[in-house]
Motif scaffolding. Sequence first.
Motif, short mmCIF file in Angstrom:
data_model
loop_
_atom_site.label_atom_id
_atom_site.label_comp_id
_atom_site.label_asym_id
_atom_site.label_seq_id
_atom_site.Cartn_x
_atom_site.Cartn_y
_atom_site.Cartn_z
N LEU A 103 0.99 -1.10 -0.01
CA LEU A 103 -0.08 -0.17 -0.01
C LEU A 103 0.86 1.22 -0.19
N SER A 106 1.44 1.82 -3.57
CA SER A 106 0.48 2.27 -4.46
C SER A 106 -0.14 3.50 -3.86
N ASP A 108 -2.20 4.30 -1.13
CA ASP A 108 -3.65 4.45 -0.76
C ASP A 108 -3.66 4.78 0.69
N GLU A 110 -6.20 5.79 2.61
CA GLU A 110 -7.51 5.41 3.39
C GLU A 110 -7.32 4.01 3.99
N LEU A 111 -6.70 3.05 3.15
CA LEU A 111 -6.53 1.61 3.49
C LEU A 111 -5.11 1.55 4.60
N ASP A 170 -2.82 -4.36 -12.80
CA ASP A 170 -2.98 -3.62 -11.69
C ASP A 170 -3.28 -4.45 -10.08
N TYR A 172 -5.70 -4.54 -6.82
CA TYR A 172 -7.02 -4.16 -6.44
C TYR A 172 -7.24 -4.66 -5.02
N ALA A 173 -7.99 -3.86 -4.15
CA ALA A 173 -8.47 -4.27 -2.85
C ALA A 173 -9.88 -4.89 -2.81
N ARG A 204 -11.72 -2.41 -5.87
CA ARG A 204 -11.14 -1.02 -5.99
C ARG A 204 -9.45 -1.24 -6.22
N ARG A 205 -9.25 -0.30 -7.41
CA ARG A 205 -8.06 -0.42 -8.03
C ARG A 205 -7.06 0.45 -7.23
N LEU A 206 -5.87 -0.10 -6.99
CA LEU A 206 -4.92 0.65 -6.34
C LEU A 206 -3.74 1.30 -7.10
N GLY A 207 -3.43 0.39 -8.13
CA GLY A 207 -2.33 0.97 -8.79
C GLY A 207 -1.46 -0.23 -9.47
#
Length: 360
Positions: A103, A106, A108, A110-111, A170, A172-173, A204-207
Amino acid sequence: MSPQPDLLYSEEEEALRAAVRDLLTDHCGPADVLARVESDAPHDLSLWKSLADGMGLAGLLVPEELGGHGATHREAAVVLEELGRAVAPVPYLASAVVATEALLESGDAELLGRLASGRAIGVLAVGLHLAPGADFPVVDVEDGLLSGELTAVADAAAADVLLVPARDGDLYAVAAADAVVTPQTSLDLTRPVATVTLTGAPARRLGPAAPAVRRALRAGAGLLASEQLGLAERTLTDTVGYLKERRQFNRPVGGFQALKHRLAQLWLDVVHLRAAARGAADALATGADAELAVAVAQSFAAPVAVRTAEEALQLHGGLGMTWEHPVHLYLKRAKADSIAYGTAGAHRDAVAALVDLQAP
């Protein structure tokens, strides 16, 4: 020339060690671990809450502005040494290190905040056996929905969020509730693996997946060496203590010359492992030759941890063969760790490639 790393423990790191060891002594003794792995819920989520929420250790690698503590891999390594000493059945390596590193790559926020606070457990959905830089399985993606199967995912049963690489390149979460997690037979009962099956799971795509997975597996392999160090130190210490008390022919067994030699060799191996593990943690923290330091540490760590645990079982005699004695937990963890994030052989190949040392 770059300055030589300081591999000694700082006062802050020793204070962190003492705090974690006190918690584990009170809540993760051998009897507690044995009872846990014999149950239907091998993960000790109460202990995890104390580590992640009560002590804030889940957010060590997360910057302060994202809700973490902004510490380094050196501090995380100290935590893993203590968790290895206790073979603690908690998803610290999977969530606070591997998933967190993915993470961080990427970006993110929020996560990361959820993982750092302990409100969620994250797991990177790749096989535990994969080495840094290795090809990793992917699932299909269509209209933001993921479908496919991933095997040998460590600690997936405890996850709230799965980080899943997809065929489009990619990451994903996926909420763990939207996946089917099927336990697999695990040698290491304290770190169970599972198959993750996705059937049109919303994601949800993260990168980009490749750099995130590579970074995550590199950190996992590097800090796994600290867990293996803690395991090896604990088994050696317990074995020495037992041989001082066990008597044959009216003298302590530990006084026999042949056993002294075996213990001395194990002690030297553990000292060398400490240097390699600390070197990997420091390199990950500073970014200096991290790939080489990680590969060197893992080339050495697995054989030492396995050999120390095997000797512990043998030198405990008939007692070591019983289920009630915890030495089998250490041996199983050591054997499982020996293939986690790449085998020693794979890492030796990586060392050779990194220093341009070709095989004859």
